[in-house]
Design an enzyme around this catalytic site. Structure first.
Site, mmCIF file in Angstrom:
data_model
loop_
_atom_site.group_PDB
_atom_site.id
_atom_site.type_symbol
_atom_site.label_atom_id
_atom_site.label_comp_id
_atom_site.label_asym_id
_atom_site.label_seq_id
_atom_site.Cartn_x
_atom_site.Cartn_y
_atom_site.Cartn_z
ATOM 1 C CD GLU A 5 -0.545 5.095 -3.999
ATOM 2 O OE1 GLU A 5 0.028 5.425 -2.933
ATOM 3 O OE2 GLU A 5 -1.245 4.089 -4.094
ATOM 4 C CG ASP A 12 -8.350 4.334 0.441
ATOM 5 O OD1 ASP A 12 -8.218 3.092 0.464
ATOM 6 O OD2 ASP A 12 -7.517 5.105 0.949
ATOM 7 C CG ASP A 50 -1.991 0.992 1.207
ATOM 8 O OD1 ASP A 50 -2.360 1.443 0.109
ATOM 9 O OD2 ASP A 50 -2.482 1.360 2.297
HETATM 10 C C1 GLC Z 1 -4.910 3.057 2.739
HETATM 11 C C2 GLC Z 1 -5.394 1.836 1.994
HETATM 12 C C3 GLC Z 1 -6.426 1.113 2.815
HETATM 13 C C4 GLC Z 1 -5.826 0.755 4.172
HETATM 14 C C5 GLC Z 1 -5.303 1.997 4.867
HETATM 15 C C6 GLC Z 1 -4.549 1.663 6.146
HETATM 16 O O1 GLC Z 1 -5.936 3.974 2.847
HETATM 17 O O2 GLC Z 1 -5.898 2.153 0.736
HETATM 18 O O3 GLC Z 1 -6.865 -0.054 2.164
HETATM 19 O O4 GLC Z 1 -6.797 0.148 4.971
HETATM 20 O O5 GLC Z 1 -4.422 2.691 4.011
HETATM 21 O O6 GLC Z 1 -3.488 0.829 5.904
#
Ligand code: GLC
Length: 796
Positions: free
Chosen positions: A425, A501, A422
Site C-alpha cells: 500500500e 484480510d 503483499d
Molecule cells: C497480510 C496479507 C495476508 C498474508 C499475511 C502474511 O495480512 O493480507 O494475505 O497472509 O499478510 O503474509
C-alpha cells in the site's frame, strides 16, 4: 484502536514487533513534522476564465489564477486539466489519445462551447461546465473548481435518480452514493468487515448511471483525496484532492463502451495463463516442504483438483525478500518440479520491505545503489514490517524497478510460476496513526522528484510494473501471473487482486460480492476473496457458502491467517467435503467458459463478474442488486449469504432463463424464490447461451431460446505463451420447431477435438441434419465431429 484489534494485531506481528511499533509511529511523526506552507483557511473559487485558444482537438482557457485545457481523445472521451498544480506522471495510462476527433467551437453569451460528434461541452467563464449530447441532453454539470493552498475541490451535481459505482476496492454498498470515501491505499490492519474505508486499492473513478445516460469519470491524480458522493450534500459529489493538477477524463456511452474506452486508455487486462483460473490453495503459512507435500497429497487422496499452491511469508529466510529458508525448504526447485508434475503451480509471496541486515545481499546492493526511499534530510527511511526494521525500494525510479525485477530470476529458475505481492500500500506497522511512510518521504518520480503524498497510491502499481516488465523480459514466452493487494488505476495491466484480510463473517461474505463487482466496474476484472474470510474460524456452513460463491469469481483461492483453524476442504468432514468437491469440479468444468471470458476481457476490458444491470443500465430495478452477479453473458449467480438459509429470492432480469441445476425455463423480469439446499446455490443460464464446458473433453451446452437467436464463444490456445489461438463462435437460431446451430471458426490454433458433445436444454430432438446429411440423432446429448451447420427438429 479498539482492544480486540490490538490483540489480533499482536497475534500477527508478535510482541517484539508490536513494541517497536511505538518507536515506528514516533519516528513517522517526527519525519512529518516539517513546517508546511501557511494554511489558507477557506476554499476560493477560481477567478473567471478570460481567454480561449482553440487547439486541434480541444481548447485552452486561461484566467488570472487558473488554466483549463480540454482535449477530445475520442469523440466520446474528454480530458480536462485544471492547473496550477503538478501534472501527473502517466503511470496510469498507456495512450495519449484514442481516436482522431473533429472538434468545433463557438463563443456563447457566458463563455464558450466545444463540440465533437458525441459530446457538447459548455464552458462558462466562471468555470462551470455542462456536458451534453449534441442534441442538448445534459448528463453532467460541474461547478467552478475551488482552491485552498495546493488542494482542489471539485463539485459535480447529482440528479435524484443517479447511481454511482466504482472507486476501486470498497467494503461499501455497490451503489456508492450517500457516503464519503478516502482515496489513500491502506491496510485496515489484520481484519476488516463492511463499512471499513479506505482499503488497499482505490481507483479514483466512478461510473454514473441516470436517466440521461451513463458516464465514467477518472481523476488522474494520485494524491490523497476524499470522494464525498452525496454524503454532505445529497445532490452533489464533492471531490477534494490534497495536491496535484485537477486532471480528469470523462467518458460518455454505454457501460460496456465506457469500460472498453477506459481500459483502452489505462490498459487492458492481459490474458492470464490458463492455470490461474483454476483453484488456488494457500495458508499463512505452509511452513515446510513436507507440509506442502502433505497438503498436496491430501488433495490427491480426496480427489480434489488443485492448480496452484501459495507459499506465504514463512518460506523466506527470516522474512528476507528473495530468500528461501533452506532448512524448511531445502530444495524449492525440486518441490516446484514435483508439484508441476501433478499440474500444480507454485506461487510465492513477496513484500516490498527489505530487512535492514548488513549481511544480506539485497539490502547491501540496494544501499549501495541508493535504491531505497529517503527522508528529506537524506537519511534512508526505515519502517517496520514482518522482518522487523526495513527499508523500501523506490519503485518510482526506473533503475530501481529494473534492479528489483532482476531478483525474480532466481525464483523463476527454482520453478516458481507466480508472484503474490503483499504489503504494498505500502504498509508499515505503527502503534498509532497512518500505517505507512511519512508523507514527507522523497521519491524519484522518474527524475522529476516528488514526495510520498504524491507517490503513495502509486507504490503498489509500480511494484507490479517492476515485476511485470522483468517477467516479460526474462520469460518472453510465458504470461506472467502476479497477484497484488494494492494498486491504482492501470493495475489491471499487470496483476490480479484479492480482497485482503476480510473477517470470517456472513456480513463479509455478502460484502465480497459487491466488492468484487465494484472492482470490475473500476477496470479490475481479476479478483476474489480469501474463501471463508481471512482472520477467523468460519463454520462449515459459512465456508461452504463462501466456497460456492467464489467458485464463480475470477480468483478462486482458499487462504487463512496464521493461528486460525485449518480449512483445507477435508477439514470440515462430510457433507462439506463432497459439496466442496462438487464445486471444485464444477469450476474445472467451467474453465473453457472462464478462459473465453478472460480472452474477452483482454479484448474489451469487460469484467468477468458483472452487475445485474450490465447491458440493462436503464433498468433501475437492477441497479441496487448486490447479492447476485452475472458471470459473463451466460450465467447469473445468486450466492447464499445468510446463515441457515435453504432458499433465497433472486431477481431475474428480463428475458428467459434456465435453472442451471434443473433445466427449468423461467421468465424474467421479476423475483423468484429459488431453492438453495446446502449443496447448491441458485445459478441461472440465459436462454440462447452456448456454454462451453470441459465435460467428456468438450461439451457445448445449448440453452434453446423459445424464439429468436443466441450465441456462445469458445476461445482456445495452448494455455500459456503468445502462440496461435482460435475463436469459435456458435450461433443459435430458433425457427418454430427448428433450431439452427452455425459454427463460425477463426484463428490458426488447430481445433483440439476430434469429436465433442452437444447437449440440448429445453429442446428434445426428433431429427438432425448435419451439414445437409440426415443423422440418426435423438435425445438431448450427442457426439459430433466438426461441422458448419446443424439443423435440429424438435419432438412435438
Ligand atoms: C497480510 C496479507 C495476508 C498474508 C499475511 C502474511 O495480512 O493480507 O494475505 O497472509 O499478510 O503474509
Amino acid at each position: 484502536m479498539d482492544p480486540r484489534k490490538w490483540l489480533l494485531a499482536l497475534r500477527f506481528v508478535g510482541w517484539r514487533t508490536a513494541g517497536r511499533a511505538v518507536r515506528a509511529a514516533w519516528e513517522r511523526d517526527q519525519a512529518e513534522r516539517i513546517p508546511g506552507p501557511p494554511q489558507v483557511l477557506s476554499w476560493q473559487p477560481i477567478d473567471p476564465l478570460e481567454h480561449m485558444v482553440p487547439l486541434p482537438d480541444g481548447a485552452r482557457f486561461t484566467g488570472p489564477n487558473a488554466e483549463l485545457e480540454i482535449r477530445f481523445l475520442a469523440p466520446e472521451v474528454l480530458r480536462l486539466s485544471w492547473t496550477p498544480g503538478l501534472l501527473p506522471l502517466p503511470y496510469a495510462i498507456v495512450r495519449e489519445t484514442l481516436e482522431e476527433t473533429k472538434v468545433s467551437w463557438a463563443p456563447q453569451p457566458a463563455g464558450w462551447m466545444l463540440e465533437s460528434p458525441a459530446i457538447r461541452i459548455e464552458v462558462n467563464a466562471d468555470g462551470r461546465l455542462r456536458f451534453q449530447t449534441p442534441a442538448g441532453r445534459l448528463w453532467r454539470e460541474e461547478d467552478p473548481p475551488e482552491r485552498r493552498g495546493e488542494a482542489w475541490r471539485h463539485r459535480v451535481r447529482l440528479r435524484p435518480e443517479e447511481r454511482l459505482y466504482g472507486l476501486g476496492e470498497r467494503a461499501a454498498p455497490l451503489n456508492r452514493r450517500g457516503r464519503t470515501y478516502r482515496m489513500w491505499n491502506r491496510d485496515p490492519g489484520g481484519s476488516y468487515g463492511p463499512n471499513v474505508d479506505p482499503l488497499y486499492l482505490g481507483v479514483p473513478l466512478w461510473i454514473s448511471v441516470h436517466a440521461e445516460g451513463v458516464y465514467l469519470v477518472f481523476y488522474e491524480n494520485p494524491y490523497d483525496a476524499a470522494f464525498d458522493l452525496g454524503a454532505s450534500e445529497p445532490d452533489a459529489v464533492q471531490v477534494t484532492f490534497a495536491g496535484g493538477a485537477l486532471r480528469y477524463y470523462v467518458f460518455y456511452g454505454s457501460l460496456e463502451g465506457l469500460l472498453a474506452r477506459y481500459t483502452e486508455l489505462t490498459g487492458r487486462p492481459p490474458l492470464p495463463p490458463r492455470w490461474a483460473l483454476g483453484f488456488h490453495q494457500s495458508r499463512w503459512s505452509y511452513g515446510s516442504a513436507e507440509e506442502v507435500r502433505e497438503v498436496v497429497r491430501s488433495f490427491r487422496e480426496h480427489h480434489l483438483p488443485l492448480h496452484a499452491l501459495h507459499l506465504d511469508i514463512d518460506y523466506m529466510d527470516g522474512y528476507r525478500v528473495f530468500t528461501v529458508d533452506r532448512q524448511r525448504f531445502p530444495d524449492l526447485a525440486g518441490l516446484t518440479r514435483e508439484l508441476e508434475g501433478q499440474g500444480i503451480r507454485t506461487v510465492v509471496i513477496l513484500d516490498p520491505g527489505v530487512k535492514i541486515d548488513p549481511g544480506y545481499s539485497v539490502y547491501q546492493e540496494g544501499m549501495a545503489r541508493g535504491a531505497f526511499c529517503r527522508l528529506p534530510d537524506g537519511r534512508v527511511y526505515r519502517g517496520l514490517v514482518w522482518p522487523g526494521w526495513c527499508v523500501f525500494p523506490d519503485f518510482t525510479d526506473p533503475s530501481v524497478r529494473e534492479w528489483w525485477g532482476a531478483h525474480y530470476q532466481a525464483l523463476l529458475e527454482m520453478g516458481v510460476a507466480g508472484f503474490w505481492h503483499d504489503m504494498n500500500e505500502p504498509t508499515t506497522f505503527a502503534a498509532w496513526g497512518e500505517p505507512t511512510f511519512p508523507r514527507t518521504v522523497r521519491h524519484e518520480m522518474e527524475g522529476r522528484g516528488g514526495d510520498h503524498l504524491e507517490a503513495h497510491n502509486l507504490y503498489g502499481l509500480l511494484m507490479n510494473r517492476a515485476a511485470w516488465e522483468a517477467l516479460r523480459r526474462m520469460q518472453p514466452d510465458r504470461r506472467p501471473f502476479l497477484l497484488t493487494r494494492s494498486g491504482w488505476a492501470g493495475i489491471q495491466r499487470y496483476a490480479w487482486n484479492w480482497t485482503g484480510d476480510t473477517e470470517s463473517t456472513w456480513a463479509a461474505l455478502r460484502q465480497t460480492i459487491a466488492t468484487v463487482i465494484g472492482l470490475g466496474l473500476s477496470g479490475i476484472p481479476y479478483t476474489g476473496p480469501d474463501i471463508g474470510g481471512f482472520s477467523g474460524a468460519p463454520s462449515a456452513e459459512l465456508f461452504i457458502r463462501w466456497f460456492q460463491a467464489a467458485a464463480f469469481m475470477p480468483f478462486f483461492r482458499n487462504h487463512a491467517a496464521k493461528g486460525t483453524p485449518r480449512r483445507e476442504p477435508w477439514v470440515f468432514g462430510e457433507p462439506a467435503l463432497s459439496i466442496l468437491r462438487e464445486f471444485l469440479e464444477l469450476r474445472v468444468r467451467l474453465l473453457p467458459y472462464l478462459y473465453t471470458l478472460a480472452w474477452e476481457a483482454a479484448q474489451t476490458g469487460a469484467p468477468l463478474v458483472r452487475p445485474l444491470f450490465w447491458g440493462n443500465e436503464d433498468d433501475a430495478s437492477l441497479g441496487e442488486i448486490e447479492d447476485a452477479f452475472l458471470l459473463g453473458p451466460a450465467l447469473l449467480v445468486a450466492p447464499v449469504v445468510e446463515e441457515g438459509a435453504r432458499a433465497r429470492k433472486v431477481f431475474l432480469p428480463s428475458g428467459e432463463w434456465y435453472d442451471f441445476w434443473e433445466d427449468r425455463r423461467l421468465a424474467g423480469p421479476g423475483f423468484i424464490e429459488a431453492e438453495a439446499p446446502l449443496e447448491r446455490i441458485p445459478v441461472f443460464v440465459r436462454a440462447g447461451s452456448v456454454l462451453p464446458m470441459a465435460e467428456d473433453g468438450l461439451t457445448l451446452h445449448l440453452y434453446a431460446p423459445s424464439a429468436g437467436e443466441g450465441e456462445g464463444t469458445l476461445y482456445s490456445d495452448a494455455g500459456d505463451g503468445f502462440g496461435p489461438y482460435r475463436v469459435d463462435r456458435f450461433r443459435m437460431e430458433r425457427e418454430e420447431d427448428w433450431l439452427w446451430l452455425r459454427w463460425i471458426p477463426e484463428g490458426d490454433f488447430p481445433w483440439p477435438w476430434e469429436t465433442f458433445t452437444l447437449r440440448l436444454h429445453g429442446f428434445a430432438v426428433a431429427r438432425a441434419v448435419i451439414d445437409g446429411q440426415e443423422s440418426s440423432i435423438q435425445g438431448d446429448r450427442f457426439r459430433v465431429r466438426p461441422f458448419q451447420e446443424i439443423r435440429l427438429e424438435e419432438k412435438t
